[in-house]
Design a protein around this motif. Sequence first.
Motif, PDB file in Angstrom:
ATOM      1  N   ASN A   1      30.584  30.195 -43.876  1.00 23.22           N
ATOM      2  CA  ASN A   1      30.205  29.184 -44.845  1.00 23.22           C
ATOM      3  C   ASN A   1      31.035  29.254 -46.128  1.00 23.22           C
ATOM      4  O   ASN A   1      30.519  29.077 -47.220  1.00 23.22           O
ATOM      5  N   CYS A   2      32.315  29.547 -46.014  1.00 26.36           N
ATOM      6  CA  CYS A   2      33.164  29.621 -47.193  1.00 26.36           C
ATOM      7  C   CYS A   2      34.076  28.393 -47.249  1.00 26.36           C
ATOM      8  O   CYS A   2      34.210  27.654 -46.290  1.00 26.36           O
ATOM      9  N   THR A   3      34.683  28.178 -48.396  1.00 27.73           N
ATOM     10  CA  THR A   3      35.588  27.058 -48.592  1.00 27.73           C
ATOM     11  C   THR A   3      37.025  27.540 -48.429  1.00 27.73           C
ATOM     12  O   THR A   3      37.349  28.649 -48.826  1.00 27.73           O
TER      13      THR A   3
ATOM     14  N   THR B   1      33.613  26.067 -39.582  1.00 31.39           N
ATOM     15  CA  THR B   1      33.365  26.805 -40.807  1.00 31.39           C
ATOM     16  C   THR B   1      32.940  28.225 -40.454  1.00 31.39           C
ATOM     17  O   THR B   1      32.033  28.439 -39.674  1.00 31.39           O
TER      18      THR B   1
ATOM     19  N   SER C   1      40.335  21.250 -50.918  1.00 37.72           N
ATOM     20  CA  SER C   1      39.601  22.131 -50.006  1.00 37.72           C
ATOM     21  C   SER C   1      39.012  21.374 -48.820  1.00 37.72           C
ATOM     22  O   SER C   1      38.898  20.149 -48.846  1.00 37.72           O
TER      23      SER C   1
END
Length: 79
Positions: free
Chosen positions: A7-9, A4, A19
């Motif tokens: 910390n984004c999707t 990651t 996702s």
Amino acid sequence: MLKTIFNCTMYVCLCKGVSDRAIRGCIRRGAGTVGAVGAECGAGTDCGSCRGMIADLIEEEQEQSGVHMHLPVLASQLA
Ligand code: FES
């Protein structure tokens, strides 16, 4: 490995609009194979191009949790 970043999707499965966060949730609830993830959220059940990334997420989640679920592979090798 899919780490990651920031910390984004991100969308892993574009066909089904799933996702990485949703896939990680499936894995944490017990989906230990690409097929099990697909059965729970649909990821990987269309064109299949995301299945490698789903497998990477499973491996990453299992490494982080200390759980290793390679027994089906091992069992098939012993048969
Ligand atoms: S991108 Fe996941 S099945 Fe096509």
